[in-house]
Each structure stands twice: as structure tokens, then as C-alpha cells.
Write a protein that holds these residues in place. Structure first.
Motif, PDB file in Angstrom:
ATOM      1  N   ARG A 269       1.143  -0.965   0.319  1.00 32.26           N
ATOM      2  CA  ARG A 269      -0.564  -0.086   0.261  1.00 32.26           C
ATOM      3  C   ARG A 269       0.819   1.396   0.235  1.00 32.26           C
ATOM      4  N   PHE A 270       2.535   0.950   0.827  1.00 30.89           N
ATOM      5  CA  PHE A 270       2.590   2.389   0.374  1.00 30.89           C
ATOM      6  C   PHE A 270       3.907   1.908   0.153  1.00 30.89           C
ATOM      7  N   ALA A 271       4.483   3.648  -1.160  1.00 30.74           N
ATOM      8  CA  ALA A 271       5.872   3.304  -1.890  1.00 30.74           C
ATOM      9  C   ALA A 271       7.063   2.814  -1.411  1.00 30.74           C
ATOM     10  N   PRO A 272       7.329   2.467  -2.098  1.00 26.78           N
ATOM     11  CA  PRO A 272       9.395   2.266  -1.391  1.00 26.78           C
ATOM     12  C   PRO A 272       9.765   3.261  -1.541  1.00 26.78           C
ATOM     13  N   PRO A 273      11.393   3.411  -0.657  1.00 31.95           N
ATOM     14  CA  PRO A 273      11.526   1.797   0.841  1.00 31.95           C
ATOM     15  C   PRO A 273      11.043   2.701   1.984  1.00 31.95           C
ATOM     16  N   SER A 274       9.331   2.896   2.398  1.00 29.70           N
ATOM     17  CA  SER A 274       9.363   3.527   3.464  1.00 29.70           C
ATOM     18  C   SER A 274       9.291   2.422   4.322  1.00 29.70           C
ATOM     19  N   LEU A 275       8.894   1.339   3.778  1.00 28.58           N
ATOM     20  CA  LEU A 275       9.010  -0.445   5.451  1.00 28.58           C
ATOM     21  C   LEU A 275      10.205  -1.152   4.860  1.00 28.58           C
ATOM     22  N   ALA A 276      11.639  -0.679   3.937  1.00 31.45           N
ATOM     23  CA  ALA A 276      12.867  -1.129   4.185  1.00 31.45           C
ATOM     24  C   ALA A 276      13.538  -1.358   5.606  1.00 31.45           C
ATOM     25  N   ASN A 277      13.877  -2.820   4.862  1.00 33.85           N
ATOM     26  CA  ASN A 277      14.522  -2.980   6.936  1.00 33.85           C
ATOM     27  C   ASN A 277      13.805  -3.245   8.040  1.00 33.85           C
ATOM     28  N   MET A 278      12.014  -3.680   7.428  1.00 34.84           N
ATOM     29  CA  MET A 278      11.384  -4.148   8.755  1.00 34.84           C
ATOM     30  C   MET A 278      11.040  -5.735   8.458  1.00 34.84           C
ATOM     31  N   PHE A 279      11.020  -5.808   9.551  1.00 38.02           N
ATOM     32  CA  PHE A 279      11.142  -7.703   9.562  1.00 38.02           C
ATOM     33  C   PHE A 279       9.796  -7.599  10.815  1.00 38.02           C
ATOM     34  N   VAL A 280       9.149  -9.262   9.945  1.00 34.62           N
ATOM     35  CA  VAL A 280       7.043  -9.491  10.636  1.00 34.62           C
ATOM     36  C   VAL A 280       7.486 -11.158  10.391  1.00 34.62           C
ATOM     37  N   PRO A 281       7.051 -11.554  11.689  1.00 37.17           N
ATOM     38  CA  PRO A 281       7.100 -12.848  12.066  1.00 37.17           C
ATOM     39  C   PRO A 281       5.197 -13.725  11.925  1.00 37.17           C
ATOM     40  N   PRO A 282       4.849 -13.194  11.022  1.00 34.67           N
ATOM     41  CA  PRO A 282       3.793 -13.687  10.452  1.00 34.67           C
ATOM     42  C   PRO A 282       3.436 -15.762  10.849  1.00 34.67           C
ATOM     43  N   ALA A 283       2.151 -16.378  11.116  1.00 35.68           N
ATOM     44  CA  ALA A 283       2.373 -17.751  11.098  1.00 35.68           C
ATOM     45  C   ALA A 283       1.738 -18.208   9.461  1.00 35.68           C
ATOM     46  N   TYR A 284       1.242 -17.197   9.014  1.00 32.32           N
ATOM     47  CA  TYR A 284       0.582 -17.017   7.740  1.00 32.32           C
ATOM     48  C   TYR A 284       0.777 -15.892   6.886  1.00 32.32           C
ATOM     49  N   ILE A 285       1.247 -15.355   5.290  1.00 30.29           N
ATOM     50  CA  ILE A 285       1.497 -14.573   4.695  1.00 30.29           C
ATOM     51  C   ILE A 285       1.131 -15.583   3.716  1.00 30.29           C
ATOM     52  N   GLU A 286       0.525 -14.815   2.841  1.00 27.58           N
ATOM     53  CA  GLU A 286       0.946 -15.647   0.975  1.00 27.58           C
ATOM     54  C   GLU A 286       2.148 -15.455   0.593  1.00 27.58           C
ATOM     55  N   ASP A 287       3.290 -14.482   1.159  1.00 30.19           N
ATOM     56  CA  ASP A 287       4.526 -15.249   0.726  1.00 30.19           C
ATOM     57  C   ASP A 287       5.086 -15.671   2.054  1.00 30.19           C
ATOM     58  N   VAL A 288       4.722 -17.104   2.256  1.00 32.87           N
ATOM     59  CA  VAL A 288       4.818 -17.722   2.962  1.00 32.87           C
ATOM     60  C   VAL A 288       5.456 -18.952   1.814  1.00 32.87           C
ATOM     61  N   PRO A 289       6.622 -20.256   1.975  1.00 28.91           N
ATOM     62  CA  PRO A 289       6.614 -20.880   1.251  1.00 28.91           C
ATOM     63  C   PRO A 289       5.777 -22.270   1.420  1.00 28.91           C
ATOM     64  N   GLY A 290       5.982 -23.021   0.650  1.00 27.14           N
ATOM     65  CA  GLY A 290       4.919 -24.609   0.303  1.00 27.14           C
ATOM     66  C   GLY A 290       3.896 -24.304  -0.605  1.00 27.14           C
ATOM     67  N   GLU A 291       3.558 -25.440  -0.494  1.00 26.43           N
ATOM     68  CA  GLU A 291       2.416 -25.699  -1.243  1.00 26.43           C
ATOM     69  C   GLU A 291       1.157 -25.651  -1.144  1.00 26.43           C
ATOM     70  N   ALA A 292       0.746 -25.818   0.466  1.00 26.88           N
ATOM     71  CA  ALA A 292      -0.533 -25.358   1.080  1.00 26.88           C
ATOM     72  C   ALA A 292      -0.386 -24.134   1.292  1.00 26.88           C
ATOM     73  N   SER A 293       0.183 -22.707   1.278  1.00 23.04           N
ATOM     74  CA  SER A 293       0.374 -21.456   0.968  1.00 23.04           C
ATOM     75  C   SER A 293      -0.194 -20.911  -0.669  1.00 23.04           C
ATOM     76  N   GLN A 294       0.611 -22.191  -2.084  1.00 27.34           N
ATOM     77  CA  GLN A 294      -0.114 -21.729  -3.352  1.00 27.34           C
ATOM     78  C   GLN A 294      -1.267 -21.416  -3.646  1.00 27.34           C
ATOM     79  N   THR A 295      -1.639 -22.978  -3.058  1.00 28.05           N
ATOM     80  CA  THR A 295      -3.186 -23.635  -2.960  1.00 28.05           C
ATOM     81  C   THR A 295      -3.868 -22.637  -2.337  1.00 28.05           C
ATOM     82  N   PHE A 296      -3.711 -22.314  -2.346  1.00 25.00           N
ATOM     83  CA  PHE A 296      -4.820 -21.274  -0.646  1.00 25.00           C
ATOM     84  C   PHE A 296      -5.085 -20.423  -1.478  1.00 25.00           C
ATOM     85  N   VAL A 297      -3.770 -18.863  -1.789  1.00 27.80           N
ATOM     86  CA  VAL A 297      -3.633 -17.655  -2.292  1.00 27.80           C
ATOM     87  C   VAL A 297      -3.923 -18.183  -3.526  1.00 27.80           C
ATOM     88  N   ARG A 298      -4.333 -19.288  -4.290  1.00 30.12           N
ATOM     89  CA  ARG A 298      -4.376 -19.691  -5.748  1.00 30.12           C
ATOM     90  C   ARG A 298      -6.119 -19.446  -5.121  1.00 30.12           C
TER      91      ARG A 298
END
Length: 426
Positions: A269-298
Motif C-alpha cells: 500500500r505504501f511506496a517503497p522504500p518506506s518499509l525497508a529494513n522491517m522484520f515481520v514474524p507471521p504465522a501466515y502471509i501469502e509469501d510463506v513458501p510451500g504447496e499449501a500456501s500456494q494452493t490457498f492463495v490461488r
């Protein structure tokens, strides 16, 4: 006589008793032929960006279950009827909508709330009427109540392992800013625990009302503190204005947040690089790797092509409905006590979007994997490390087993005897 009894609870007048009985006899089909799932989330207002994908997750899970023929309960296959209300980012509305779910819709389960304040406004009404309640995004943890269940990650799964990494990699000195309400206040306590456990030091700790959008004074104060990294628990669209303002002011100190991006996908939502160098610890977001994640996003994008980002809440709304489907099937009924017993026998969703997820009946919280991502200059998320699967052990450590007794209260870090010394100066 479920409907009649519900109407009797609404009012003691003879007219209401008559109306409730009439409603029972004239429209029994919904109560007899459908399982009712009622949800309340912010589809408008300050928190709608974060909450709307969760409602999409509910809709996807209900569609999948119904398309497969529904659920066998009480000797018949029943479809799930999903009733959704807009909480409008207004905590006062949650009590009213929760009552509507219970009395008008006769919900078998209610799922509600983005903020902790919204959650508690709805949960109080649901629990008082002995209906199963779910909260489906990350929370402060520690709620020990017979009727309350939680699908999302807790601070022991996000704050502790991720801040251990930050202290070891960035240095011990940190500042903390957060929204002034129960969730972020509790996150502040968990940050204190992490600092004490892993050799960190909190140089500054401040809380701000919802709606604050001007951050220059705070940015200047953080600059003067010169921390090794910042810890944030900023909530809502207005608080997120911190990031472009910090960029404009030249504040480039690394940031850690368990809310930003996981909830509000600000990197989109915000123009880069306003959030550069931020670390985030999700239990899920669409960037999580794996087949289950990709299937859910699709599947999410096929059903909801307007989706800008499949956030953490979308996954945990979806998981909660799947978990209830498993519990109803296991119990063979929608009877509340029988379903709670099924839930407390542990419910597993091995193909959950973020990886295998298991509700622990002794805790009413779930074991799940979490991840640590870093935002680069172009706002791409790069996986730093997998933090592993963390069991929800906090309530066990304070002596609670929900299968034995539900005290009906919330426990927070100062209630852990091992951590009491961390809070003696407060």
C-alpha cells in the motif's frame, strides 16, 4: 425448543414469550436443517483493510465444506449457513452484533473481532450465552475460557522467537511503541519478557490512542534513543502513517512488528522504500513458501479476484471454519458441550496454509509454524528464517489445563511465576 428459549432470554414479557414461540413453530427449518456460523468483522472503517480478507477466508472454507456435501450431524447431512455482519471498526457495535448472532440467527458458533477490545465486547455476550466463540487473528494469548477458542498465533509463537533473533543479530537495545489498548499493552509485556530472557534492553516504551497519525515527535525521540532496532505494535490505517513519515525524516533503524504487513500489507500500500529494513514474524502471509500456501492463495484469488493481498487473517479465518467442521464431524452433533469435548481432543489441519496446524485442547490455542521475513528496498519480502513450530504452552506454565477446569479469565506474562521478577519494577 432452542429458538423459544433464546427469545425468552431476550425479554421476560408475555408478548415476547408468545412471539418467540410463534417464531419457533413458523420457521423451524433453519435451526433444524442448517449449521449456523455467524461472523462479525470490520468490513468498513479504520480496520477494514486488515479484516476483510478474514471474511473471505470464512466464505472460502464454508464453500468448500458445503460443496463437499456438508457435515454429518444428528443423523443428517447439513450445510453451513454463514451470516456475516460488519463491525464497522466500532467496538460498541460488537456487543449488539454478537447478540444478534445469538438471539436472531441462533448461531452454533460465533467468530468475531479484529482488535482485542472488539473481541472482548463480542466474546462477553457469546460466552455468557454458552455459545462457542472463536477469535481468528494473532492475539495476546492467555484467555482460559470453556467456550473460547483461538486459531491465530500468540506472542510465545511470534514475539519470543523473533525477538531472540533480533537481539542476537541486531544488538540488545530496543524501543517500543504501540497502540494503547489491551493487545498492544500485552505485547509490551511479552517484549519485556523477551528482553529479560535474551539479554535485551528496552530504552523507550510508549502507547498511543487509535487514530493518531502525526508521528514527528515520536520519530525524533526514537532518533535520540539511537536503538539497535525498534519494536512496533501500531494498529490501523492511521497508525501506519508512521512509516512514510519515518522515511521522510530519515529514520532507518531496523523495525520489528507482528502487526504491520501481516495484518495490513503495508508493503503493498505504501511506496517503497518506506518499509525497508522491517522484520515481520507471521504465522501466515501469502509469501510463506510451500504447496499449501500456494494452493490457498490461488483459491482465494479465484473466488475473490479483488484481493490485494492474502494476509494472516484470511488464513486463520479459513482454518477456524475447517477446525469447526472437523469438530462437528467428530462430535456427530452441534450440541455445544459435545463439540467442545471434540475440540479438546485436539483438532489437526495438516494442509493449513502456513503449515500443519493443531488445536491443543488443553490450551484452546494451536501449535503452528511461524516465519521471519525482511522487507527490502523494493518492498519485496524475503524469508530470513523459519522459526519452527511452537506449541502453545503459556497456560500450562501458569497451571491451567482447560480439559480439567476453565477459570474463565485471562492470564498475562506477570502471572507466570518464572517471569514475576521481570515486572517487579512496574
Amino acid at each position: 425448543m432452542k429458538m423459544a428459549l433464546n427469545h425468552l432470554r431476550k425479554t421476560a414479557t408475555a408478548f415476547a414469550c408468545f412471539a418467540g414461540a410463534l417464531a419457533f413453530w413458523s420457521s423451524p427449518a433453519m435451526a433444524k436443517d442448517e449449521i449456523v456460523l455467524c461472523t462479525v468483522d470490520d468490513l468498513s472503517g479504520d480496520f477494514s483493510i486488515m479484516s476483510t480478507p478474514k471474511t473471505y477466508g470464512y466464505q472460502l472454507a464454508v464453500k468448500e465444506i458445503n460443496d463437499a456435501g456438508g457435515i454429518e450431524v444428528d443423523g443428517a447431512k447439513k450445510l453451513i449457513k454463514l451470516v456475516s455482519y460488519d463491525g464497522q471498526s466500532n467496538v460498541n457495535r460488537y456487543q449488539e452484533m454478537a447478540q444478534r448472532c445469538i438471539f436472531d440467527d441462533e448461531a452454533d458458533v460465533v467468530m468475531a473481532g479484529y482488535t482485542g477490545a472488539e473481541r472482548e465486547a463480542a466474546r462477553k455476550e457469546v460466552v455468557r450465552n454458552k455459545v462457542i466463540f472463536w477469535h481468528n487473528n494473532q492475539g495476546e494469548g492467555g484467555i482460559a475460557d470453556k467456550y473460547s477458542f483461538f486459531s491465530g498465533p500468540t506472542p510465545e509463537q511470534q514475539v519470543l522467537p523473533a525477538l531472540k533473533y533480533m537481539i542476537e543479530e541486531m544488538g540488545p537495545r530496543m524501543t517500543f511503541i504501540g497502540a494503547d489498548y489491551n493487545f498492544c499493552r500485552a505485547i509490551g509485556q511479552w517484549v519485556r519478557v523477551a528482553a529479560n530472557l535474551y539479554g535485551g534492553k528496552i530504552e523507550m516504551e510508549e502507547y498511543f490512542p487509535f487514530g493518531v497519525s502525526q508521528w514527528q515527535a515520536t520519530i525524533d525521540k526514537i532518533k535520540r534513543s539511537s536503538p539497535d532496532f525498534q519494536v512496533h505494535c501500531l494498529v490501523g490505517a492511521e497508525h501506519a502513517q508512521f512509516y512514510p513519515q519515518a522515511q521522510a525524516a530519515g529514520l532507518v533503524t531496523p523495525v520489528w512488528s507482528n502487526v504491520t504487513i501481516s495484518d495490513g500489507y503495508e508493503h503493498k500500500r505504501f511506496a517503497p522504500p518506506s518499509l525497508a529494513n522491517m522484520f515481520v514474524p507471521p504465522a501466515y502471509i501469502e509469501d510463506v513458501p510451500g504447496e499449501a500456501s500456494q494452493t490457498f492463495v490461488r483459491k482465494m484469488r479465484e473466488m475473490f479476484p479483488q484481493t490485494e493481498y492474502v494476509n494472516e487473517h484470511a488464513a486463520f479465518g479459513y482454518i477456524a471454519v475447517r477446525a469447526m467442521g472437523e469438530a462437528w464431524t467428530k462430535a456427530g452433533t452441534t450440541d455445544t458441550d459435545a463439540v467442545i469435548k471434540a475440540l479438546e481432543g485436539d483438532i489437526s489441519i495438516p494442509d493449513a496454509p502456513g503449515g500443519p496446524w493443531t488445536l491443543r485442547g488443553a490450551q484452546h490455542h494451536a501449535a503452528m509454524p511461524t516465519y521471519l521475513f525482511k522487507v527490502d528496498e523494493q518492498h519485496k519480502l524475503n524469508l530470513v528464517t523459519e522459526l519452527g513450530v511452537t506449541e502453545p504452552t503459556f497456560l500450562t506454565e501458569v497451571g491451567i489445563d482447560m480439559r480439567q477446569a476453565a477459570p474463565g479469565q485471562q492470564f498475562l506474562p506477570p502471572n507466570n511465576p518464572k517471569w514475576k521478577a521481570f515486572f517487579q519494577a512496574e
